[in-house]
Design a protein around this motif. Structure first.
Motif, PDB file in Angstrom:
ATOM      1  N   GLN A 167       0.782  -1.616   9.055  1.00 23.27           N
ATOM      2  CA  GLN A 167       0.255  -0.272   9.264  1.00 23.27           C
ATOM      3  C   GLN A 167      -1.015   0.386   8.257  1.00 23.27           C
ATOM      4  O   GLN A 167      -1.500   1.205   8.265  1.00 23.27           O
ATOM      5  CB  GLN A 167       1.570   0.544   8.729  1.00 23.27           C
ATOM      6  N   GLN A 168      -1.500  -0.759   7.458  1.00 19.74           N
ATOM      7  CA  GLN A 168      -2.427  -0.395   6.684  1.00 19.74           C
ATOM      8  C   GLN A 168      -3.894   0.114   7.168  1.00 19.74           C
ATOM      9  O   GLN A 168      -4.180   1.107   6.627  1.00 19.74           O
ATOM     10  CB  GLN A 168      -2.697  -1.425   5.529  1.00 19.74           C
ATOM     11  N   GLU A 169      -4.097  -0.401   8.269  1.00 20.33           N
ATOM     12  CA  GLU A 169      -5.496  -0.231   8.978  1.00 20.33           C
ATOM     13  C   GLU A 169      -5.329   1.267   9.427  1.00 20.33           C
ATOM     14  O   GLU A 169      -6.296   1.982   9.525  1.00 20.33           O
ATOM     15  CB  GLU A 169      -5.657  -1.246   9.816  1.00 20.33           C
ATOM     16  N   LEU A 170      -4.076   1.555  10.039  1.00 25.01           N
ATOM     17  CA  LEU A 170      -3.852   3.105  10.527  1.00 25.01           C
ATOM     18  C   LEU A 170      -4.121   4.172   9.709  1.00 25.01           C
ATOM     19  O   LEU A 170      -4.558   5.078   9.765  1.00 25.01           O
ATOM     20  CB  LEU A 170      -2.697   3.092  11.556  1.00 25.01           C
ATOM     21  N   MET A 199       0.681  -1.001   0.000  1.00 22.14           N
ATOM     22  CA  MET A 199      -0.074   0.002   0.191  1.00 22.14           C
ATOM     23  C   MET A 199       0.888   1.118   0.091  1.00 22.14           C
ATOM     24  O   MET A 199       2.053   1.326   0.495  1.00 22.14           O
ATOM     25  CB  MET A 199      -1.134   0.136   1.393  1.00 22.14           C
ATOM     26  N   LYS A 200       0.360   2.162  -0.799  1.00 22.12           N
ATOM     27  CA  LYS A 200       1.337   3.592  -0.802  1.00 22.12           C
ATOM     28  C   LYS A 200       0.306   4.634   0.142  1.00 22.12           C
ATOM     29  O   LYS A 200      -0.921   4.576  -0.422  1.00 22.12           O
ATOM     30  CB  LYS A 200       1.505   4.144  -2.223  1.00 22.12           C
ATOM     31  N   VAL A 201       0.911   5.477   0.708  1.00 23.94           N
ATOM     32  CA  VAL A 201       0.174   6.674   1.393  1.00 23.94           C
ATOM     33  C   VAL A 201       0.666   7.916   0.881  1.00 23.94           C
ATOM     34  O   VAL A 201       1.966   7.924   0.899  1.00 23.94           O
ATOM     35  CB  VAL A 201       0.260   6.414   2.992  1.00 23.94           C
ATOM     36  N   ARG A 202      -0.040   8.660   0.682  1.00 23.93           N
ATOM     37  CA  ARG A 202       0.261  10.073   0.206  1.00 23.93           C
ATOM     38  C   ARG A 202      -0.474  11.268   0.862  1.00 23.93           C
ATOM     39  O   ARG A 202      -1.594  10.896   1.149  1.00 23.93           O
ATOM     40  CB  ARG A 202       0.139  10.308  -1.370  1.00 23.93           C
ATOM     41  N   VAL A 203       0.264  12.344   1.074  1.00 20.25           N
ATOM     42  CA  VAL A 203      -0.393  13.581   1.717  1.00 20.25           C
ATOM     43  C   VAL A 203      -0.306  14.710   0.498  1.00 20.25           C
ATOM     44  O   VAL A 203       0.866  14.886   0.211  1.00 20.25           O
ATOM     45  CB  VAL A 203       0.138  14.078   2.905  1.00 20.25           C
ATOM     46  N   ASP A 204      -1.352  15.100   0.078  1.00 15.35           N
ATOM     47  CA  ASP A 204      -1.254  16.157  -0.906  1.00 15.35           C
ATOM     48  C   ASP A 204      -1.150  17.556  -0.246  1.00 15.35           C
ATOM     49  O   ASP A 204      -2.002  17.999   0.549  1.00 15.35           O
ATOM     50  CB  ASP A 204      -2.808  16.273  -1.716  1.00 15.35           C
ATOM     51  N   PRO A 205      -0.200  18.152  -0.492  1.00 17.43           N
ATOM     52  CA  PRO A 205       0.302  19.605   0.312  1.00 17.43           C
ATOM     53  C   PRO A 205      -0.338  20.586  -0.094  1.00 17.43           C
ATOM     54  O   PRO A 205      -0.507  21.630   0.540  1.00 17.43           O
ATOM     55  CB  PRO A 205       1.706  19.449  -0.047  1.00 17.43           C
ATOM     56  N   GLU A 206      -1.146  20.310  -1.213  1.00 18.34           N
ATOM     57  CA  GLU A 206      -2.082  21.652  -1.641  1.00 18.34           C
ATOM     58  C   GLU A 206      -3.395  21.677  -1.016  1.00 18.34           C
ATOM     59  O   GLU A 206      -4.048  22.536  -0.899  1.00 18.34           O
ATOM     60  CB  GLU A 206      -2.179  21.383  -3.403  1.00 18.34           C
ATOM     61  N   ILE A 207      -3.611  20.343  -0.370  1.00 16.29           N
ATOM     62  CA  ILE A 207      -5.169  20.340   0.187  1.00 16.29           C
ATOM     63  C   ILE A 207      -4.942  20.289   1.674  1.00 16.29           C
ATOM     64  O   ILE A 207      -5.759  20.833   2.589  1.00 16.29           O
ATOM     65  CB  ILE A 207      -5.798  18.835  -0.198  1.00 16.29           C
ATOM     66  N   CYS A 208      -3.875  19.764   2.339  1.00 14.42           N
ATOM     67  CA  CYS A 208      -3.587  19.711   3.742  1.00 14.42           C
ATOM     68  C   CYS A 208      -3.431  20.985   4.554  1.00 14.42           C
ATOM     69  O   CYS A 208      -2.931  21.889   3.780  1.00 14.42           O
ATOM     70  CB  CYS A 208      -2.177  18.942   3.972  1.00 14.42           C
ATOM     71  N   ALA A 240      -6.684   8.292   6.757  1.00 10.40           N
ATOM     72  CA  ALA A 240      -7.132   8.969   5.479  1.00 10.40           C
ATOM     73  C   ALA A 240      -8.752   9.191   5.671  1.00 10.40           C
ATOM     74  O   ALA A 240      -8.983  10.434   5.352  1.00 10.40           O
ATOM     75  CB  ALA A 240      -6.966   8.055   4.305  1.00 10.40           C
ATOM     76  N   ASP A 241      -9.442   8.362   6.345  1.00 14.09           N
ATOM     77  CA  ASP A 241     -10.955   8.842   6.511  1.00 14.09           C
ATOM     78  C   ASP A 241     -11.055   9.769   7.562  1.00 14.09           C
ATOM     79  O   ASP A 241     -12.006  10.517   7.610  1.00 14.09           O
ATOM     80  CB  ASP A 241     -11.590   7.318   7.250  1.00 14.09           C
ATOM     81  N   SER A 242     -10.239  10.044   8.496  1.00 14.45           N
ATOM     82  CA  SER A 242     -10.301  10.850   9.463  1.00 14.45           C
ATOM     83  C   SER A 242      -9.846  12.444   9.093  1.00 14.45           C
ATOM     84  O   SER A 242     -10.183  13.461   9.783  1.00 14.45           O
ATOM     85  CB  SER A 242      -9.433  10.690  10.781  1.00 14.45           C
ATOM     86  N   CYS A 243      -9.292  12.655   7.947  1.00 14.85           N
ATOM     87  CA  CYS A 243      -8.653  13.709   7.652  1.00 14.85           C
ATOM     88  C   CYS A 243      -9.774  14.699   7.204  1.00 14.85           C
ATOM     89  O   CYS A 243     -10.562  14.415   6.259  1.00 14.85           O
ATOM     90  CB  CYS A 243      -7.872  13.631   6.252  1.00 14.85           C
ATOM     91  N   PRO A 244      -9.901  16.044   7.992  1.00 17.51           N
ATOM     92  CA  PRO A 244     -11.238  16.659   7.392  1.00 17.51           C
ATOM     93  C   PRO A 244     -11.130  17.349   6.128  1.00 17.51           C
ATOM     94  O   PRO A 244     -12.168  17.699   5.568  1.00 17.51           O
ATOM     95  CB  PRO A 244     -11.059  17.723   8.583  1.00 17.51           C
ATOM     96  N   GLU A 245      -9.751  17.611   5.309  1.00 21.34           N
ATOM     97  CA  GLU A 245      -9.677  17.995   4.221  1.00 21.34           C
ATOM     98  C   GLU A 245      -9.781  16.937   3.122  1.00 21.34           C
ATOM     99  O   GLU A 245      -9.618  17.367   1.989  1.00 21.34           O
ATOM    100  CB  GLU A 245      -8.428  18.948   3.944  1.00 21.34           C
ATOM    101  N   ARG A 246      -9.639  15.636   3.417  1.00 29.10           N
ATOM    102  CA  ARG A 246      -9.382  14.544   2.569  1.00 29.10           C
ATOM    103  C   ARG A 246      -7.954  14.722   1.508  1.00 29.10           C
ATOM    104  O   ARG A 246      -8.319  14.418   0.467  1.00 29.10           O
ATOM    105  CB  ARG A 246     -10.699  14.413   1.668  1.00 29.10           C
ATOM    106  N   ALA A 247      -7.142  15.011   2.268  1.00 35.75           N
ATOM    107  CA  ALA A 247      -5.715  15.344   1.792  1.00 35.75           C
ATOM    108  C   ALA A 247      -4.704  13.797   1.745  1.00 35.75           C
ATOM    109  O   ALA A 247      -3.736  14.182   1.058  1.00 35.75           O
ATOM    110  CB  ALA A 247      -5.088  16.269   2.617  1.00 35.75           C
ATOM    111  N   ILE A 248      -5.569  12.781   2.346  1.00 36.29           N
ATOM    112  CA  ILE A 248      -4.679  11.655   2.204  1.00 36.29           C
ATOM    113  C   ILE A 248      -5.105  10.625   1.290  1.00 36.29           C
ATOM    114  O   ILE A 248      -6.263  10.255   1.317  1.00 36.29           O
ATOM    115  CB  ILE A 248      -4.697  11.120   3.865  1.00 36.29           C
ATOM    116  N   THR A 249      -4.470   9.970   0.811  1.00 39.52           N
ATOM    117  CA  THR A 249      -5.052   8.862  -0.165  1.00 39.52           C
ATOM    118  C   THR A 249      -3.894   7.664   0.500  1.00 39.52           C
ATOM    119  O   THR A 249      -2.811   7.735   0.548  1.00 39.52           O
ATOM    120  CB  THR A 249      -4.687   8.927  -1.655  1.00 39.52           C
ATOM    121  N   ALA A 250      -4.563   6.551   0.560  1.00 38.10           N
ATOM    122  CA  ALA A 250      -4.094   5.067   0.940  1.00 38.10           C
ATOM    123  C   ALA A 250      -4.524   4.277  -0.033  1.00 38.10           C
ATOM    124  O   ALA A 250      -5.719   3.560   0.047  1.00 38.10           O
ATOM    125  CB  ALA A 250      -4.246   4.961   2.402  1.00 38.10           C
TER     126      ALA A 250
END
Length: 63
Positions: A44-47, A1-10, A52-62
């Motif tokens: 670490q996938q579940e966390l 699994m890959k996890v990313r944070v979009d800095p334009e949205i965070c 990602a689901d908890s991010c109020p801006e939806r800036a995380i993709t997993a």
């Protein structure tokens, strides 16, 4: 699994860091989240999904 944070949205709320501090780090200058490595272990996938689901801006993709 890959996890990313979009800095334009965070917006630096820090919920991901509170949920998974070993995965998500916060930059000192603006509080925005980032990951040191996009590739995460199966244990670490579940966390990552929860963060990602908890991010109020939806800036995380997993995926």
């Amino acid at each position: 699994m890959k996890v990313r944070v979009d800095p334009e949205i965070c917006q630096g709320h820090g919920v991901c860091h509170m949920t998974a501090p070993d995965l998500f780090l916060l930059r000192d200058e603006d509080g925005q989240a980032y990951v040191e490595s996009e590739e995460i272990s199966p244990g670490q996938q579940e966390l990552a999904r929860l963060a990602a689901d908890s991010c109020p801006e939806r800036a995380i993709t997993a995926d």
